[in-house]
Every structure is written in C-alpha cells, then in structure tokens.
Design a protein around this motif. Structure first.
Motif, PDB file in Angstrom:
ATOM      1  N   VAL A  17       0.842  -1.200   0.000  1.00 12.18           N
ATOM      2  CA  VAL A  17       0.000   0.000   0.000  1.00 12.18           C
ATOM      3  C   VAL A  17       0.876   1.248   0.000  1.00 12.18           C
ATOM      4  O   VAL A  17       0.651   2.188  -0.770  1.00 12.18           O
ATOM      5  CB  VAL A  17      -0.953   0.003   1.219  1.00 12.18           C
ATOM      6  CG1 VAL A  17      -1.638   1.354   1.377  1.00 12.18           C
ATOM      7  CG2 VAL A  17      -1.983  -1.109   1.087  1.00 12.18           C
TER       8      VAL A  17
ATOM      9  N   GLN B  38      -4.393  -1.484  -5.548  1.00 12.02           N
ATOM     10  CA  GLN B  38      -5.522  -0.645  -5.942  1.00 12.02           C
ATOM     11  C   GLN B  38      -6.770  -1.194  -5.251  1.00 12.02           C
ATOM     12  O   GLN B  38      -7.058  -2.382  -5.352  1.00 12.02           O
ATOM     13  CB  GLN B  38      -5.760  -0.680  -7.472  1.00 12.02           C
ATOM     14  CG  GLN B  38      -4.875   0.273  -8.237  1.00 12.02           C
ATOM     15  CD  GLN B  38      -3.465  -0.270  -8.386  1.00 12.02           C
ATOM     16  OE1 GLN B  38      -3.276  -1.456  -8.613  1.00 12.02           O
ATOM     17  NE2 GLN B  38      -2.476   0.593  -8.244  1.00 12.02           N
ATOM     18  N   HIS B  39      -7.484  -0.318  -4.579  1.00 11.27           N
ATOM     19  CA  HIS B  39      -8.706  -0.730  -3.909  1.00 11.27           C
ATOM     20  C   HIS B  39      -9.758  -1.079  -4.959  1.00 11.27           C
ATOM     21  O   HIS B  39      -9.975  -0.331  -5.907  1.00 11.27           O
ATOM     22  CB  HIS B  39      -9.217   0.396  -3.014  1.00 11.27           C
ATOM     23  CG  HIS B  39     -10.441   0.039  -2.256  1.00 11.27           C
ATOM     24  ND1 HIS B  39     -10.429  -0.841  -1.204  1.00 11.27           N
ATOM     25  CD2 HIS B  39     -11.720   0.434  -2.406  1.00 11.27           C
ATOM     26  CE1 HIS B  39     -11.666  -0.983  -0.750  1.00 11.27           C
ATOM     27  NE2 HIS B  39     -12.469  -0.206  -1.454  1.00 11.27           N
ATOM     28  N   GLN B  40     -10.393  -2.236  -4.821  1.00 17.38           N
ATOM     29  CA  GLN B  40     -11.389  -2.667  -5.803  1.00 17.38           C
ATOM     30  C   GLN B  40     -12.790  -2.590  -5.212  1.00 17.38           C
ATOM     31  O   GLN B  40     -12.988  -2.858  -4.032  1.00 17.38           O
ATOM     32  CB  GLN B  40     -11.129  -4.124  -6.216  1.00 17.38           C
ATOM     33  CG  GLN B  40      -9.808  -4.329  -6.928  1.00 17.38           C
ATOM     34  CD  GLN B  40      -9.573  -5.809  -7.221  1.00 17.38           C
ATOM     35  OE1 GLN B  40     -10.115  -6.683  -6.549  1.00 17.38           O
ATOM     36  NE2 GLN B  40      -8.756  -6.085  -8.223  1.00 17.38           N
ATOM     37  N   GLN B  41     -13.743  -2.239  -6.049  1.00 11.97           N
ATOM     38  CA  GLN B  41     -15.140  -2.301  -5.639  1.00 11.97           C
ATOM     39  C   GLN B  41     -15.548  -3.767  -5.633  1.00 11.97           C
ATOM     40  O   GLN B  41     -15.168  -4.528  -6.522  1.00 11.97           O
ATOM     41  CB  GLN B  41     -16.032  -1.565  -6.642  1.00 11.97           C
ATOM     42  CG  GLN B  41     -16.173  -0.081  -6.483  1.00 11.97           C
ATOM     43  CD  GLN B  41     -16.567   0.362  -5.090  1.00 11.97           C
ATOM     44  OE1 GLN B  41     -15.787   1.031  -4.467  1.00 11.97           O
ATOM     45  NE2 GLN B  41     -17.725   0.003  -4.591  1.00 11.97           N
TER      46      GLN B  41
END
Length: 133
Positions: free
Chosen positions: A115, A121-124
C-alpha cells in the motif's frame, strides 16, 4: 499547531520559564500559563541547555524505527509484486519464506509495504455483501 506564530510561542514559553527561574512555584506558573508542570520543567531544562532556540516546537517524529522492515526486504517485496502483479501479500510472504528470508515478515506487514508503495488498488466488490442480523 498549524498557523501558530512560532516567535510568539517562544516568547510565551520564555516568560513562563523566566518566572520559574525567578523563584515562582512551578505549579502556580503552570496553572497561570495553562500548561502542565512537566511541560514547564522541559521548557526550563531546554532553555538552560540551549537558550531561546530550545523553546521552539520540536518534531514528534521518532529519531529511529528499530522494528521497521529493512529497506532491502521492502525492495524485494515490491520487486516480487512488480514481477507477479496478481500475487497478494499472502503469496509474497510464502515466496519470501521459500527464498530463505529469515525472519519472514507477516502478511499484514507485507500488505502495508504494498500500500505504501502504491502497488495495491482498492477494488469495488462486484457483489456487495448482504448482512443479516
């Protein structure tokens, strides 16, 4: 203390220290200046050792972080992730163990490294979880 006039702050502390050095009880001076006895003791000690510059605000950042992951290990974690973008922290920890790294950092530590270096990458979620009480 964003937006504080540092010169005024040093003058304020200097006045308090002068009162204490003049013989006033430290508890009374601290109460009058809205600070703690411990802070006033620290200001006095710093003033006696360093003069006016000792009364300036100091960084709270630690000088060292002895438990921080070595830079070489952090670089290795980032390199493994770049070579294998689909590997997560758990897999990278496993691979570090296979490479003979001792001690092997924990999964959460490896995740924080990823991070911090912008490799996650933050994913939905495709299917938002439905919670039932």
């Amino acid at each position: 203390m964003a937006g504080v006039d540092h010169q005024a702050l040093m003058e304020y502390r200097y006045r308090a220290v002068r009162e204490v050095l003049g013989g006033s009880p430290i508890g009374e001076v601290a109460a009058r200046y809205g600070t703690s006895r411990q802070s006033l003791h620290a200001w006095r000690r710093r003033f006696e050792n360093e003069g006016m510059p000792g009364l300036a605000d100091r960084s709270r950042r630690p000088r060292t972080s002895p438990t921080r992951l070595p830079a070489e290990v952090e670089a290795l974690v980032c390199e493994l992730r770049r070579q294998h973008p689909r590997w997560g922290a758990r897999r990278i920890v496993h691979e570090l163990g296979l490479l003979g790294l001792d001690p092997v950092p924990g999964r959460a530590t490896v995740h924080r490294v990823l991070v911090r270096n912008g490799l996650v990458q933050h994913q939905q979620q495709e299917h938002p979880r439905k919670y039932r009480r």
